[in-house]
Design a protein around this motif. Structure first.
Motif, short mmCIF file in Angstrom:
data_model
loop_
_atom_site.label_atom_id
_atom_site.label_comp_id
_atom_site.label_asym_id
_atom_site.label_seq_id
_atom_site.Cartn_x
_atom_site.Cartn_y
_atom_site.Cartn_z
N PRO A 253 0.83 -1.21 0.00
CA PRO A 253 0.00 0.00 0.00
C PRO A 253 0.87 1.27 0.00
CG PRO A 253 -0.73 -1.53 1.71
CD PRO A 253 0.52 -2.10 1.12
N LYS A 254 0.43 2.25 -0.79
CA LYS A 254 1.25 3.44 -1.00
C LYS A 254 1.63 4.14 0.31
CE LYS A 254 2.04 6.87 -4.31
NZ LYS A 254 1.75 8.17 -4.72
N ARG A 259 7.92 2.86 4.95
CA ARG A 259 8.32 2.10 6.14
C ARG A 259 8.84 0.70 5.82
NH1 ARG A 259 3.37 1.77 9.55
NH2 ARG A 259 4.77 0.57 10.87
N VAL A 260 8.92 0.40 4.51
CA VAL A 260 9.24 -0.96 4.10
C VAL A 260 10.54 -1.51 4.69
CG1 VAL A 260 9.98 -2.29 2.07
CG2 VAL A 260 7.85 -1.02 2.04
N PHE A 261 11.57 -0.65 4.81
CA PHE A 261 12.87 -1.14 5.29
C PHE A 261 13.03 -1.01 6.80
CE2 PHE A 261 13.84 -0.17 0.81
CZ PHE A 261 14.30 -1.43 0.43
N GLN A 262 11.94 -0.60 7.48
CA GLN A 262 12.05 -0.49 8.94
C GLN A 262 12.00 -1.86 9.60
OE1 GLN A 262 8.99 2.11 10.37
NE2 GLN A 262 9.93 3.90 9.45
N LYS A 263 12.64 -1.92 10.76
CA LYS A 263 12.66 -3.15 11.53
C LYS A 263 11.24 -3.54 11.94
CE LYS A 263 14.96 -2.41 15.11
NZ LYS A 263 15.69 -2.27 16.35
N GLY A 281 13.47 -9.26 7.40
CA GLY A 281 14.21 -9.59 6.19
C GLY A 281 14.72 -8.37 5.42
N LEU A 282 13.84 -7.42 5.18
CA LEU A 282 14.26 -6.27 4.37
C LEU A 282 15.16 -5.32 5.15
CD1 LEU A 282 10.99 -5.59 2.35
CD2 LEU A 282 13.16 -6.44 1.47
N PHE A 283 14.93 -5.22 6.45
CA PHE A 283 15.81 -4.41 7.29
C PHE A 283 17.24 -4.96 7.22
CE2 PHE A 283 17.91 -3.98 11.44
CZ PHE A 283 17.92 -2.60 11.58
N SER A 300 6.43 -0.18 -6.21
CA SER A 300 5.33 -1.08 -5.95
C SER A 300 3.99 -0.40 -6.18
CB SER A 300 5.39 -1.58 -4.51
OG SER A 300 4.36 -2.51 -4.30
N LYS A 301 3.04 -1.19 -6.70
CA LYS A 301 1.69 -0.68 -6.87
C LYS A 301 0.74 -1.76 -6.39
CE LYS A 301 -0.95 1.98 -10.10
NZ LYS A 301 -1.31 2.22 -11.47
#
Lengths: 315, 124
Positions: A253-254, A259-263, A281-283, A300-301
């Motif tokens: 979601p936009k 916040r995608v790379f946050q822990k 994982g991403l963090f 991302s969409k």
């Protein structure tokens, strides 16, 4: 504008730190400001009356300076308290994770013996249940390893080995290793190297973790449709290798994309409660790629899909 | 050919037991020690063909044991496989510098894979 206002709301900030108001840096900074302005005005007015008596003015300025020093001191102290708390938290995680690993390995190996039939023949039903225990144990070990990686990142202990690596070989190997999982999720993977690629000097194990995380996310967040994942490798400006993995999944979601790379972040999309993950994982991936001198980002969409990219310096 | 002997120095009882079980099944003679001191003693007395060594151990830790094994004429040539849950790169590096043959993190390996590594280390 909203962000600036949010930053000015120091009481909320202090609560987030979990410290008392008088220990909170942002609050103490405001106190300093008030003291400086107040004492300047006070000195100005008093000085008008005692213009002939320098001692009084000097005395006033000295007292103000002492008050400021005391406030400064408590600010520095409170920063130290915060830093110490954060360090203790990291160490705590590290010790607990390590202590957890020993009993977990013990369970894992005992299950290995049982499931391999080395302790006698088990019934089909017994095996079925033990397989379940094995899966949960492996998941727990994975989580503990992730927590350890995070604490290592936060303590600045992440170490990069410099080893020659053919990224295309590593990617192909990882896809092969995940093929059962990929097939089970009804996903097709297209992997191509756009051109002949040079070797990179980087850490195999760490880059492997990143690729596993990205592939795992791509496959896991496909949703109910027929999944198609495209992985590409190419050169970027002759200085970097560019890796990309594109999926046609549910997307992020936009309003949550920053916040995608946050822990511990997990996207609030339709699959949130249908998938498992720790949000680490991403963090971890971001910390790894940046320590290796590269960058990681995504587009991302929602309902269309997500593409993750990372670069690694060719050297 | 005579059976090969493996010394397991491991303080966690279940891990020690699982290793003993599988290694015996694989045809090795297995000796076990639950602390570093006893481990060293058994190593000197029996001169095993391989030693599986944990790092966090009572009485004498794995690093000390490793150092003493490599310093002693009798035990110097015995291949040593470190089997631990410490996975900091500093620990790995230290163990390898002290002369360990292989370094395995327990939680990351299935028991069968450990056995493969052990067999590989003995052949070397």
């Amino acid at each position: 504008m909203k962000k600036i206002l949010a930053q000015l709301n120091f009481i909320k900030g202090c609560r987030a730190y979990g410290v008392e108001l008088w220990q909170c840096p942002s609050f103490l900074f405001i106190i300093i400001g008030v003291i400086i302005i107040g004492s300047m005005l006070l000195t100005y007015f008093i000085a008008q009356f005692f213009i002939e008596l320098e001692e009084i003015i000097i005395g006033l300025v000295t007292i103000e300076t002492i008050v400021l020093l005391i406030v400064d001191f408590s600010i520095v102290r409170s920063f130290e308290v915060l830093a110490l708390t954060s360090k203790m938290k990291s160490e705590f995680v590290s010790i607990v994770s390590h202590q957890l690993k020993t009993p977990l390995s013990s369970v894992k190996w005992s299950l290995n013996l049982l499931l391999n039939g080395r302790l006698g023949v088990l019934s089909r039903k017994q095996i079925e249940y033990l397989e379940g225990v094995k899966q949960s144990t492996d998941k727990t070990i994975e989580l503990v390893s992730d927590l350890l990686s995070v604490s290592r990142i936060e303590e600045g202990k992440i170490k990069i080995k410099q080893q020659p690596l053919r990224l295309e070989e590593l990617v192909a190997k990882e896809i092969k290793e995940m093929r059962t999982f990929i097939k089970a999720q009804n996903v097709q993977i297209d992997f191509k190297s756009i051109e002949k690629l040079p070797q990179v000097q980087t850490d195999h194990q760490l880059i492997r973790t990143v690729i596993q995380n990205l592939l795992n996310n791509a496959v896991q967040y496909i949703g109910n449709k027929k999944g198609l994942i495209k992985i590409e490798l190419r050169k970027k400006n002759n200085a970097f290798l560019l890796f990309s993995v594109q999926d046609n999944g549910v997307g992020i979601p936009k309003h949550q994309q920053n916040r995608v790379f946050q822990k511990f972040f997990r996207a609030d999309n339709v699959l949130r409660y249908k998938t498992v993950g720790t949000g680490l994982g991403l963090f971890i991936s971001k910390a790894i790629i940046e320590s290796c001198g590269g960058k990681i980002w995504f587009k991302s969409k929602e309902d269309v899909g997500t593409t993750f990219y990372f670069t690694l310096p060719i050297k | 050919m005579d059976k090969l002997t493996i010394l397991v120095i491991e303080d966690e009882p279940t891990l020690q037991k699982t290793l003993q079980e599988i290694l015996t099944q694989e045809g090795f003679i297995v000796l076990s020690a639950s602390d570093g001191e006893l481990g060293l003693e058994l190593a000197l007395k029996h001169k095993p063909d391989l030693i599986l060594l944990d790092l966090i151990l009572p009485k004498k830790d794995g690093f000390e044991v490793l150092k003493e094994l490599k310093a002693d004429e009798i035990t110097r040539e015995i291949p040593i496989v470190i089997l631990t849950n410490l996975e900091g790169s500093i620990d790995v590096q230290r163990a390898l510098e002290l002369g360990a043959t292989t370094y395995l993190v327990k939680a990351n390996y299935e028991l069968e894979d450990v056995i493969e590594k052990v067999k590989g280390a003995i052949k070397k």
